[in-house]
Design a protein around this motif. Structure first.
Motif, PDB file in Angstrom:
ATOM      1  N   ASN A 161     -43.165  -1.043  -0.876  1.00  0.00           N
ATOM      2  CA  ASN A 161     -44.185  -1.923  -0.298  1.00  0.00           C
ATOM      3  C   ASN A 161     -44.052  -3.342  -0.836  1.00  0.00           C
ATOM      4  N   VAL A 162     -43.748  -3.448  -2.117  1.00  0.00           N
ATOM      5  CA  VAL A 162     -43.532  -4.766  -2.719  1.00  0.00           C
ATOM      6  C   VAL A 162     -42.397  -5.499  -2.014  1.00  0.00           C
ATOM      7  N   MET A 163     -41.341  -4.780  -1.683  1.00  0.00           N
ATOM      8  CA  MET A 163     -40.166  -5.419  -1.091  1.00  0.00           C
ATOM      9  C   MET A 163     -40.438  -5.977   0.298  1.00  0.00           C
ATOM     10  N   ARG A 164     -41.511  -5.544   0.938  1.00  0.00           N
ATOM     11  CA  ARG A 164     -41.849  -6.096   2.254  1.00  0.00           C
ATOM     12  C   ARG A 164     -42.319  -7.546   2.152  1.00  0.00           C
ATOM     13  N   LEU A 165     -42.611  -7.986   0.946  1.00  0.00           N
ATOM     14  CA  LEU A 165     -43.040  -9.374   0.743  1.00  0.00           C
ATOM     15  C   LEU A 165     -41.880 -10.281   0.350  1.00  0.00           C
ATOM     16  N   PHE A 166     -40.752  -9.706  -0.044  1.00  0.00           N
ATOM     17  CA  PHE A 166     -39.686 -10.487  -0.661  1.00  0.00           C
ATOM     18  C   PHE A 166     -39.069 -11.511   0.284  1.00  0.00           C
ATOM     19  N   ASP A 167     -38.711 -11.082   1.463  1.00  0.00           N
ATOM     20  CA  ASP A 167     -38.112 -11.993   2.438  1.00  0.00           C
ATOM     21  C   ASP A 167     -39.242 -12.707   3.167  1.00  0.00           C
ATOM     22  N   ARG A 168     -39.325 -14.021   3.014  1.00  0.00           N
ATOM     23  CA  ARG A 168     -40.449 -14.752   3.604  1.00  0.00           C
ATOM     24  C   ARG A 168     -40.497 -14.589   5.120  1.00  0.00           C
ATOM     25  N   HIS A 169     -39.337 -14.551   5.764  1.00  0.00           N
ATOM     26  CA  HIS A 169     -39.325 -14.418   7.216  1.00  0.00           C
ATOM     27  C   HIS A 169     -39.935 -13.083   7.621  1.00  0.00           C
ATOM     28  N   GLN A 170     -39.595 -12.010   6.931  1.00  0.00           N
ATOM     29  CA  GLN A 170     -40.173 -10.711   7.232  1.00  0.00           C
ATOM     30  C   GLN A 170     -41.663 -10.672   6.892  1.00  0.00           C
ATOM     31  N   GLN A 171     -42.006 -11.227   5.721  1.00  0.00           N
ATOM     32  CA  GLN A 171     -43.408 -11.268   5.319  1.00  0.00           C
ATOM     33  C   GLN A 171     -44.258 -11.986   6.362  1.00  0.00           C
ATOM     34  N   GLY A 186     -43.554 -12.514   9.456  1.00  0.00           N
ATOM     35  CA  GLY A 186     -43.572 -11.749  10.698  1.00  0.00           C
ATOM     36  C   GLY A 186     -44.649 -10.672  10.681  1.00  0.00           C
ATOM     37  N   HIS A 187     -44.779  -9.968   9.558  1.00  0.00           N
ATOM     38  CA  HIS A 187     -45.833  -8.953   9.426  1.00  0.00           C
ATOM     39  C   HIS A 187     -47.214  -9.586   9.602  1.00  0.00           C
ATOM     40  N   VAL A 188     -47.419 -10.731   8.948  1.00  0.00           N
ATOM     41  CA  VAL A 188     -48.726 -11.395   9.015  1.00  0.00           C
ATOM     42  C   VAL A 188     -48.986 -11.928  10.418  1.00  0.00           C
ATOM     43  N   GLN A 189     -47.964 -12.468  11.043  1.00  0.00           N
ATOM     44  CA  GLN A 189     -48.116 -12.978  12.405  1.00  0.00           C
ATOM     45  C   GLN A 189     -48.552 -11.876  13.360  1.00  0.00           C
ATOM     46  N   ARG A 190     -47.918 -10.719  13.253  1.00  0.00           N
ATOM     47  CA  ARG A 190     -48.308  -9.588  14.117  1.00  0.00           C
ATOM     48  C   ARG A 190     -49.731  -9.138  13.819  1.00  0.00           C
ATOM     49  N   PHE A 224     -54.431 -17.220  11.598  1.00  0.00           N
ATOM     50  CA  PHE A 224     -53.127 -17.458  12.208  1.00  0.00           C
ATOM     51  C   PHE A 224     -52.073 -17.733  11.147  1.00  0.00           C
ATOM     52  N   MET A 225     -50.855 -17.482  11.526  1.00  0.00           N
ATOM     53  CA  MET A 225     -49.688 -17.834  10.719  1.00  0.00           C
ATOM     54  C   MET A 225     -49.058 -19.058  11.358  1.00  0.00           C
ATOM     55  N   PRO A 226     -49.006 -20.199  10.663  1.00  0.00           N
ATOM     56  CA  PRO A 226     -48.385 -21.394  11.241  1.00  0.00           C
ATOM     57  C   PRO A 226     -46.960 -21.090  11.712  1.00  0.00           C
ATOM     58  N   ALA A 227     -46.557 -21.731  12.802  1.00  0.00           N
ATOM     59  CA  ALA A 227     -45.237 -21.484  13.395  1.00  0.00           C
ATOM     60  C   ALA A 227     -44.139 -21.629  12.341  1.00  0.00           C
ATOM     61  N   TYR A 271     -58.245 -20.223  10.093  1.00  0.00           N
ATOM     62  CA  TYR A 271     -57.737 -19.850   8.777  1.00  0.00           C
ATOM     63  C   TYR A 271     -56.242 -19.536   8.863  1.00  0.00           C
ATOM     64  N   ALA A 272     -55.444 -20.303   8.116  1.00  0.00           N
ATOM     65  CA  ALA A 272     -54.000 -20.109   8.116  1.00  0.00           C
ATOM     66  C   ALA A 272     -53.571 -19.419   6.830  1.00  0.00           C
ATOM     67  N   ILE A 273     -52.786 -18.354   6.970  1.00  0.00           N
ATOM     68  CA  ILE A 273     -52.203 -17.666   5.817  1.00  0.00           C
ATOM     69  C   ILE A 273     -50.836 -18.284   5.578  1.00  0.00           C
TER      70      ILE A 273
END
Length: 346
Positions: free
Chosen positions: A99-109, A111-115, A126-129, A292-294
Motif C-alpha cells: 500500500n505504501v508503494m502506491r504513493l511512491f510514483d507521483r504520477h500513479q499517486q 492518478g488514484h486521487v484524480q479517479r 480536485f487534483m490539479p491537471a 479543495y485541491a490535493i
C-alpha cells in the motif's frame, strides 16, 4: 491469536534520523509501561530469529526507493521483510508495504486521487491537471502540457515522492520558454493560486489533525525566470521564504477558511483508498473557486505540531490488536483553532 494472555511484541524499523525526530525512546517507554515488548529490527538478519511479532511498525521508504533503483542490499532487506510478513499473516503491519508503494510514483499517486475526485464531483475536491514529462525535446513536452490541459505557471516535481531528499526539489515554470529548465523526467502540474495557505491533514488511524502551514504566494504566467525551491523550505512549521511572502495586491480574492467537515471527508476517502493508517495529506483551497485541491500525499510523515503523537500511535496499535475501547470513533482536531468534539463515523 490469544493476545491478551501473553506479552505483545512490537518490531519496528526506521532510520536513526526518524528515531531522533520522533523522540522514539519515549514511545519505547510508553510501550513498556503498557506491558508490551518493543524491538528494533535488524533487516540484515532473519526476522524469524528475531520474532515472533504481533505488530511491525516501519518507515522503509528509503529502502524501498533504493530497492527500486537497483540496490541489491536494499532489495534483499525488502525481500526478507516481505517474506516474513507472508509467512506470518496474523502479524499486523503498519503500514503494508504494497500500500505504501502506491504513493511512491507521483504520477500513479495522482492518478488514484484524480479517479477518487471524479467519483464524487459534488464534493469540490480536485487534483490539479498533471502530466509526466519525459522527453528531452521541448516541443514534445509543450504538446503534452497542452494535451493534458495544464496552464502556466506549472510546478515540476520529481517522479519519486518518497525515500530521498531529492523528492522535495521542485521548480516553478512560468511559460514555455522555461521548459528548458525542467529536470526530465518529472511530473508537471498546474500551479493553483491559494493565498499562500496550505492545510496538512495528519492521519493516525482514526484520528485526524488539521494544521495550517505557510505555502507559496499567488503566481501568474509570464516571462519570468524559473524558480527552484525545496518544498520543505516553504511548508514546514515556521518556514520563512520569499516564496511565502504575500502582498496585499496578491489577494485579489478573499481568504477562505477551510470547512473541517469537508477535510474530514477527504481524509476518510483517501485513507480508505490507499489503505494506510499513517498519512499526511497536503490540501490547498483555490482562491477563485473555493474548491479543495490535493497536491501531495505522504506516508508516515513527521507529525510536527501533532500533540501526543506517540500516544496516538500506541492507541493505533492497540486498535489494530482489537484492544481499543472506542475503536468506532473518528476524532478530528483542528490545530488551526480549537479542537472539535469527537465525531462518530457514519
Amino acid at each position: 491469536m490469544a493476545l491478551d494472555t501473553k506479552v505483545c511484541r512490537i518490531g519496528y524499523w526506521m532510520s536513526e534520523k526518524k528515531i531522533r525526530k520522533l523522540d522514539f525512546e519515549e514511545f519505547e517507554e510508553l510501550c513498556r509501561n503498557a506491558g508490551m515488548e518493543i524491538l528494533k529490527l535488524d533487516l540484515d538478519q532473519s526476522l524469524d530469529d528475531q520474532g515472533p511479532f504481533d505488530v511491525i511498525l516501519h518507515k522503509l521508504t528509503d529502502q524501498i526507493a533504493r530497492s527500486e533503483e537497483g540496490c541489491q542490499v536494499a532489495q534483499k532487506q525488502i525481500e526478507r521483510f516481505q517474506e516474513y510478513v507472508a509467512r506470518n499473516p496474523r502479524t499486523v503491519v503498519v503500514d503494508p508495504i504494497e500500500n505504501v508503494m502506491r504513493l511512491f510514483d507521483r504520477h500513479q499517486q495522482y492518478g488514484h486521487v484524480q479517479r477518487l475526485c471524479l467519483e464524487d464531483k459534488q464534493a469540490n475536491f480536485f487534483m490539479p491537471a498533471f502530466v509526466e514529462l519525459h522527453a528531452i525535446d521541448i516541443e514534445t513536452n509543450k504538446r503534452s502540457i497542452a494535451m493534458f490541459g495544464l496552464h502556466y505557471p506549472i510546478v515540476c516535481k520529481p517522479m519519486v515522492s518518497h525515500g530521498s531528499s531529492q523528492c522535495h526539489e521542485m521548480s516553478i515554470i512560468f511559460g514555455e520558454s522555461g521548459l528548458k529548465d525542467a529536470d526530465i523526467p518529472c511530473l508537471a502540474q498546474t500551479f493553483v493560486n491559494h493565498n499562500a495557505r496550505l492545510y496538512k491533514i495528519f492521519i493516525v488511524g482514526s484520528k485526524y489533525y488539521i494544521v495550517e502551514r505557510p505555502s507559496i504566494t499567488n503566481l501568474h504566467a509570464g516571462d519570468y525566470p524559473t524558480i527552484f525551491f525545496n518544498s520543505n523550505d516553504v511548508s514546514k512549521p515556521n518556514a520563512s521564504s520569499f516564496l511565502t511572502q504575500v502582498r496585499d495586491s496578491d489577494l485579489v480574492y478573499p481568504l477562505i477558511s477551510p470547512d473541517l467537515g469537508k477535510l474530514r471527508t477527504l481524509a476518510e476517502k483517501i485513507q480508505d483508498r490507499f489503505g494506510l493508517d499513517l498519512l499526511g495529506i497536503d490540501v490547498i483551497i483555490e482562491n477563485r473557486t473555493g474548491c479543495y485541491a490535493i497536491i501531495d500525499i505522504n506516508t508516515f510523515p513527521g507529525f510536527e505540531d501533532v500533540p501526543d503523537f506517540l500516544r496516538d500511535l500506541l492507541d493505533l496499535i492497540r486498535q489494530k490488536l482489537g484492544r481499543a475501547v472506542d475503536g468506532n470513533k473518528t476524532v478530528i482536531c483542528s490545530l488551526i483553532g480549537d479542537c472539535r468534539d469527537e465525531i462518530k463515523r457514519h
